[in-house]
Design a protein around this motif. Sequence first.
Motif, PDB file in Angstrom:
ATOM      1  N   ASN A  12     -19.951 -12.092  12.033  1.00 59.19           N
ATOM      2  CA  ASN A  12     -20.592 -12.443  13.311  1.00 59.19           C
ATOM      3  C   ASN A  12     -19.542 -12.369  14.416  1.00 59.19           C
ATOM      4  O   ASN A  12     -18.951 -13.383  14.801  1.00 59.19           O
ATOM      5  N   PRO A  13     -19.273 -11.179  14.953  1.00 60.71           N
ATOM      6  CA  PRO A  13     -18.178 -10.972  15.902  1.00 60.71           C
ATOM      7  C   PRO A  13     -18.273 -11.813  17.173  1.00 60.71           C
ATOM      8  O   PRO A  13     -17.243 -12.061  17.814  1.00 60.71           O
ATOM      9  N   ASP A  14     -19.474 -12.253  17.553  1.00 56.09           N
ATOM     10  CA  ASP A  14     -19.619 -13.034  18.775  1.00 56.09           C
ATOM     11  C   ASP A  14     -19.484 -14.529  18.539  1.00 56.09           C
ATOM     12  O   ASP A  14     -19.673 -15.327  19.461  1.00 56.09           O
ATOM     13  N   LEU A  15     -19.153 -14.927  17.322  1.00 55.76           N
ATOM     14  CA  LEU A  15     -19.047 -16.347  16.984  1.00 55.76           C
ATOM     15  C   LEU A  15     -17.603 -16.827  17.140  1.00 55.76           C
ATOM     16  O   LEU A  15     -16.664 -16.128  16.768  1.00 55.76           O
ATOM     17  N   GLU A  16     -17.455 -18.009  17.683  1.00 52.10           N
ATOM     18  CA  GLU A  16     -16.140 -18.657  17.821  1.00 52.10           C
ATOM     19  C   GLU A  16     -16.182 -19.979  17.057  1.00 52.10           C
ATOM     20  O   GLU A  16     -17.045 -20.821  17.304  1.00 52.10           O
ATOM     21  N   ARG A  19     -29.360 -21.869  15.475  1.00 55.69           N
ATOM     22  CA  ARG A  19     -28.003 -21.323  15.350  1.00 55.69           C
ATOM     23  C   ARG A  19     -27.154 -22.193  14.407  1.00 55.69           C
ATOM     24  O   ARG A  19     -26.478 -21.686  13.512  1.00 55.69           O
ATOM     25  N   LEU A  20     -27.200 -23.507  14.610  1.00 56.67           N
ATOM     26  CA  LEU A  20     -26.435 -24.409  13.753  1.00 56.67           C
ATOM     27  C   LEU A  20     -27.003 -24.443  12.338  1.00 56.67           C
ATOM     28  O   LEU A  20     -26.259 -24.583  11.364  1.00 56.67           O
ATOM     29  N   ASN A  21     -28.318 -24.320  12.223  1.00 56.57           N
ATOM     30  CA  ASN A  21     -28.936 -24.294  10.893  1.00 56.57           C
ATOM     31  C   ASN A  21     -28.433 -23.097  10.093  1.00 56.57           C
ATOM     32  O   ASN A  21     -28.095 -23.215   8.912  1.00 56.57           O
ATOM     33  N   ARG A  22     -28.398 -21.936  10.740  1.00 58.97           N
ATOM     34  CA  ARG A  22     -27.978 -20.732  10.026  1.00 58.97           C
ATOM     35  C   ARG A  22     -26.485 -20.763   9.709  1.00 58.97           C
ATOM     36  O   ARG A  22     -26.045 -20.295   8.661  1.00 58.97           O
ATOM     37  N   PHE A  23     -25.705 -21.337  10.618  1.00 58.89           N
ATOM     38  CA  PHE A  23     -24.275 -21.477  10.337  1.00 58.89           C
ATOM     39  C   PHE A  23     -24.056 -22.428   9.166  1.00 58.89           C
ATOM     40  O   PHE A  23     -23.208 -22.179   8.300  1.00 58.89           O
ATOM     41  N   GLU A  36     -30.364 -12.541  15.268  1.00 58.78           N
ATOM     42  CA  GLU A  36     -29.737 -11.659  14.288  1.00 58.78           C
ATOM     43  C   GLU A  36     -28.357 -12.188  13.892  1.00 58.78           C
ATOM     44  O   GLU A  36     -28.136 -12.587  12.763  1.00 58.78           O
ATOM     45  N   GLY A  37     -27.429 -12.191  14.817  1.00 51.11           N
ATOM     46  CA  GLY A  37     -26.086 -12.672  14.510  1.00 51.11           C
ATOM     47  C   GLY A  37     -25.818 -14.017  15.157  1.00 51.11           C
ATOM     48  O   GLY A  37     -26.515 -14.426  16.084  1.00 51.11           O
ATOM     49  N   LEU A  38     -24.821 -14.725  14.658  1.00 51.69           N
ATOM     50  CA  LEU A  38     -24.414 -15.997  15.238  1.00 51.69           C
ATOM     51  C   LEU A  38     -23.462 -15.743  16.387  1.00 51.69           C
ATOM     52  O   LEU A  38     -22.637 -14.822  16.338  1.00 51.69           O
ATOM     53  N   SER A  39     -23.552 -16.566  17.421  1.00 50.78           N
ATOM     54  CA  SER A  39     -22.674 -16.402  18.574  1.00 50.78           C
ATOM     55  C   SER A  39     -22.372 -17.767  19.168  1.00 50.78           C
ATOM     56  O   SER A  39     -22.916 -18.783  18.746  1.00 50.78           O
ATOM     57  N   GLY A  40     -21.491 -17.778  20.151  1.00 46.55           N
ATOM     58  CA  GLY A  40     -21.124 -19.027  20.791  1.00 46.55           C
ATOM     59  C   GLY A  40     -20.049 -19.765  20.014  1.00 46.55           C
ATOM     60  O   GLY A  40     -19.448 -19.236  19.078  1.00 46.55           O
ATOM     61  N   GLN A  41     -19.817 -21.005  20.408  1.00 44.42           N
ATOM     62  CA  GLN A  41     -18.749 -21.814  19.823  1.00 44.42           C
ATOM     63  C   GLN A  41     -19.324 -22.897  18.918  1.00 44.42           C
ATOM     64  O   GLN A  41     -20.280 -23.573  19.276  1.00 44.42           O
ATOM     65  N   ILE A  42     -18.736 -23.058  17.737  1.00 45.78           N
ATOM     66  CA  ILE A  42     -19.120 -24.123  16.812  1.00 45.78           C
ATOM     67  C   ILE A  42     -17.842 -24.820  16.350  1.00 45.78           C
ATOM     68  O   ILE A  42     -16.881 -24.164  15.935  1.00 45.78           O
ATOM     69  N   ARG A  43     -17.844 -26.142  16.445  1.00 46.91           N
ATOM     70  CA  ARG A  43     -16.670 -26.927  16.060  1.00 46.91           C
ATOM     71  C   ARG A  43     -16.981 -27.733  14.802  1.00 46.91           C
ATOM     72  O   ARG A  43     -17.992 -28.418  14.735  1.00 46.91           O
ATOM     73  N   ILE A  44     -16.070 -27.647  13.814  1.00 42.59           N
ATOM     74  CA  ILE A  44     -16.237 -28.361  12.548  1.00 42.59           C
ATOM     75  C   ILE A  44     -15.097 -29.353  12.381  1.00 42.59           C
ATOM     76  O   ILE A  44     -13.926 -29.002  12.519  1.00 42.59           O
TER      77      ILE A  44
END
Length: 298
Positions: free
Chosen positions: A118-122, A275-279, A88-96
């Motif tokens: 996505n409150p759980d996304l960093e 997760r990365l695809n949706r982000f 449903e929502g994105l979560s965890g850490q993603i670095r760009i």
Amino acid sequence: MKSWDDMRIFIATARGESLSAAGRQLRMDPATVGRRIARLEEDFGTPLFAKSPQGYALTEAGTRLMSHAEEAEQAMQAASETVAGRTEGLSGQIRIGAPDGCANYLLPQVCGRICEANPDLEVQIVALPRVVNLSKREADMAITVSPPSAGRLTVQKICDYRLHLAASRPYLRSRPGISSLADIAGHPLVGYIPDMIFDKELDYLDALGVERVKLASNSASVQVRWVASGSGIGILHDFALPAAGARMVRLLTEEISLVRSFYLVRHADDRRLERLNRFAVALLSGMREEVQRLEGLA
């Protein structure tokens, strides 16, 4: 059979090229990392790294192992997403990773809106005056101004963006008028440091008909601040001009109008990570909208 923990330590050492770098990433003592690597090499019966004062470099055997280790890494990440039921929502850490101009004037707003939804996304934004090395996992994905031609990468064009010669209104009131390219010679120019331009698409000097500038920086945001403060004139991103307020004016828009593009670059193996695809989908959409909005304001 080697454990995933062994592979995790091996991957971190290979990417960091040193025990200390691996230790920082893993939050382990470098000496412990060294013992684990030594034990792994003993188990395999062959050196996985060539050690030198410059660091740890993969041997031929280590290079072969790295491809399998990264496949295991991808499988573990995919399994984690599936087990956690993150649909449903994105979560965890993603670095760009992104060039300075994009990182300063586009990504904060775009990523801020994605995180708000996505409150759980960093999200971590790495602004570097060079191309981000995805093979060493410096970031999960990168934004570039040229599509890479080598490596196991996937590339998507995000959008075009525009640049024009610009100056501040206070500067123009106190200086000779600029009505043609010939008038530029009488003004201090702002631009990139020539020998630090890491991508040919960032070289704007030909458009101005000059070989060097008086005020140079490898940072697009420094250049914007120089022009906004009245120190000189320079070719700037249209999307960066609104950040400097109403004082900024575009000049010679018919003679000097550049179009460049942004590309989203990812490691080929990451296409299996939903997760990365949706982000990535949210990032592409957000950047296109933000570039259009800010260029409209400029």
